[in-house]
Scaffold this motif. Structure first.
Motif, mmCIF file in Angstrom:
data_model
loop_
_atom_site.group_PDB
_atom_site.id
_atom_site.type_symbol
_atom_site.label_atom_id
_atom_site.label_comp_id
_atom_site.label_asym_id
_atom_site.label_seq_id
_atom_site.Cartn_x
_atom_site.Cartn_y
_atom_site.Cartn_z
ATOM 1 N N TYR A 112 0.815 -1.213 0.000
ATOM 2 C CA TYR A 112 0.000 0.000 0.000
ATOM 3 C C TYR A 112 0.856 1.274 0.000
ATOM 4 N N THR A 113 2.004 1.212 -0.678
ATOM 5 C CA THR A 113 2.918 2.357 -0.673
ATOM 6 C C THR A 113 2.511 3.443 -1.662
ATOM 7 N N GLY A 114 2.110 3.076 -2.878
ATOM 8 C CA GLY A 114 1.831 4.099 -3.878
ATOM 9 C C GLY A 114 0.893 3.610 -4.963
ATOM 10 N N GLY A 139 -0.903 5.215 2.961
ATOM 11 C CA GLY A 139 -1.538 3.976 2.523
ATOM 12 C C GLY A 139 -2.532 4.231 1.408
ATOM 13 N N VAL A 140 -2.394 3.493 0.309
ATOM 14 C CA VAL A 140 -3.302 3.651 -0.828
ATOM 15 C C VAL A 140 -3.740 2.275 -1.310
ATOM 16 N N THR A 159 -7.151 6.588 -0.422
ATOM 17 C CA THR A 159 -5.929 7.094 0.175
ATOM 18 C C THR A 159 -6.109 7.167 1.693
ATOM 19 N N GLY A 160 -5.000 7.252 2.426
ATOM 20 C CA GLY A 160 -5.083 7.250 3.886
ATOM 21 C C GLY A 160 -5.637 5.958 4.434
ATOM 22 N N THR A 161 -5.351 4.826 3.765
ATOM 23 C CA THR A 161 -5.979 3.560 4.143
ATOM 24 C C THR A 161 -5.423 2.975 5.432
ATOM 25 N N ARG A 162 -4.257 3.413 5.866
ATOM 26 C CA ARG A 162 -3.702 2.850 7.099
ATOM 27 C C ARG A 162 -4.538 3.235 8.323
ATOM 28 N N ALA A 163 -5.477 4.141 8.147
ATOM 29 C CA ALA A 163 -6.377 4.500 9.241
ATOM 30 C C ALA A 163 -7.516 3.498 9.400
ATOM 31 N N LEU A 168 -8.574 -1.695 4.371
ATOM 32 C CA LEU A 168 -9.666 -2.049 3.475
ATOM 33 C C LEU A 168 -10.414 -0.835 2.928
ATOM 34 N N ARG A 169 -10.395 0.256 3.664
ATOM 35 C CA ARG A 169 -11.115 1.453 3.230
ATOM 36 C C ARG A 169 -10.191 2.660 3.314
#
Length: 462
Positions: A112-114, A139-140, A159-163, A168-169
């Protein structure tokens, strides 16, 4: 045609002759493109001229591209542009005379880097990939790409998926590229955690990006020529969205469709209703018309597919599942069956009543993949007959007049896990009416174990 007359590659895959003689008159015998462990077709696209591109993932050799020019044989599989190996979620789109766009998730140095995009302008060559998002995005995931005949493109992604749990979202971001230009800075459209985005572009470079969250569906208009992203608008309220698709037509025409389900009661008195929701904006309109519910009933609808041609003729397809109920106990039991349905909307018109593409029988079929071009539609799907037999079927022709054909039929093997790996099929259609079907055949399981080997086949016809 007897089994002995089939090419060895098909016999090795366990495929038998098609049941309908007319099927082989319309489609050539499938040929093998690739074979290996975990092989999986992730996306397929064809442009108006008949160039076909297939993105393949696999454990041996990393992701690869399979390509074929109009009237040419398939070229050997090539590595993804730039030699990328650790990638995910490839998305492919094609249009016009050779315009091609590909997007994928970059998983180096970690997942999920780019987001990378590679483009080919009309009559050009595939350029080196560019990054539209990098590690700074937090995170993307889930890139979706679309391209117009001039080479204008859009990519949307989470984008900002690490949240979110397991990434998953994420938030919704979109980047535009006019023909011959470069991608602009991504724009964040929704700062909440949402489902993955869906994009569509029409031939005039206008289109739509759509997504769902909290039982609402949102959309924003796109114009890659003017590099403009419209305001985010709520276009529908829906029960939990199981599947979300979009299509675009000229002068801002757009269609968004999704599968929904509503359940009430308890285990002793459980009732559910499923349907396909459709929101449609006709050319020149400022907003979407009220949601229309197609095929509402007790059968369970999980997925929906949608495509529109360059004039805006849209076709939606789905395959609601019926689970038999034992009249003595009132509980589900036995093998599920499906009815495959489709509905069509002419440019500027609402969708008509659903038509039966494949009536209910002793089979369970997946939702068809749909492609549309020049007033024609190609639909392809797989069915699992009781006893483990698998069929690949297709229907090519007018939006409401095409007749299903069995392209290949066969047996899935003896491994009980094979039911979870039904043959996959993707359809692509060019402006001359030639449909290309790309099939993934799961090899029979080895004794005492599970085989994940797959063979990729392709056939063309009409």
């Amino acid at each position: 045609m007897s089994l002995r007359a089939l090419p060895a590659v098909l016999l090795a895959c366990g495929l038998s002759a098609a049941a309908s003689p007319a099927a082989h008159a319309a489609f050539a015998t499938p040929t093998e493109l690739a074979h290996g462990a975990y092989q999986l077709v992730l996306d397929t696209a064809a442009d108006a001229a008949g160039n076909v591109t297939v993105a393949v993932a696999g454990s041996d050799g990393g992701p690869r591209l399979l390509t074929r020019g109009p009237g040419e044989p398939w070229a050997p599989a090539l590595p993804l542009a730039g030699g990328a190996r650790r990638v995910g979620d490839p998305s492919v789109a094609a249009a016009g005379e050779g315009a091609l766009a590909m997007a994928w998730r970059v998983d180096t140095p970690k997942k999920y880097t780019g987001i990378a995009v590679a483009l080919r302008d009309p009559r050009g060559v595939l350029a080196a990939p560019v990054l539209v998002a990098d590690a700074a995005a937090g995170g993307v995931r889930h890139p979706a790409v679309a391209v117009d005949p001039s080479g204008g493109a859009v990519v949307a992604y989470n984008t900002g998926t690490r949240a979110s749990h397991l990434s998953l979202r994420g938030q919704i971001a979109v980047a535009l590229r006019p023909a011959g230009g470069s991608f602009g800075r991504p724009v964040t459209l929704d700062a909440e955690l949402t489902t993955q985005p869906v994009v569509a572009l029409a031939a005039d470079g206008r289109g739509i990006v759509t997504w769902a969250r909290q039982r609402r569906i949102y959309a924003a208009s796109l114009d890659v020529v003017a590099r403009r992203v419209g305001a985010v608008k709520e276009i529908a309220q829906a029960a939990p969205v199981r599947s979300l698709v979009a299509a675009a037509g000229p002068d801002g025409e757009a269609t968004v469709a999704w599968a929904s389900r509503h359940a009430t009661g308890t285990a002793d008195g459980y009732r559910s209703t499923s349907w396909v929701g459709v929101a449609r904006r006709v050319a020149g309109a400022r907003g979407f018309a009220a949601t229309v519910k197609l095929g509402r009933g007790s059968d369970s609808t999980m997925d929906v597919a949608l495509a529109a041609d360059e004039a805006g003729m849209a076709t939606v397809a789905w395959a609601p599942v019926r689970y038999p109920v034992d009249p003595r106990t009132g509980r589900a039991g036995g093998d599920p069956t499906t009815t495959t349905l489709r509905a069509t909307a002419a440019p500027g018109k609402p969708f008509g009543a659903p038509r039966v593409l494949l009536p209910r029988g002793d089979v369970q079929c997946v939702t068809p993949t749909v492609a549309a071009a020049a007033g024609r539609v190609a639909l392809a799907w797989t069915c699992r007959r009781h006893g483990g037999h698998m069929d690949v079927q297709a229907a090519v022709g007018g939006p409401s007049t095409s007749t299903p054909q069995t392209i290949v039929g066969g047996e899935s093997g003896t491994n009980p896990m094979d039911a979870a790996f039904q043959p996959q099929v993707r359809a692509a259609l060019d402006a001359r009416g030639t449909a290309t079907l790309v099939l993934v055949r799961v090899e029979p399981g080895s004794p005492g174990g599970v085989s994940f080997d797959r063979t990729i086949l392709a056939t063309s016809g009409s």
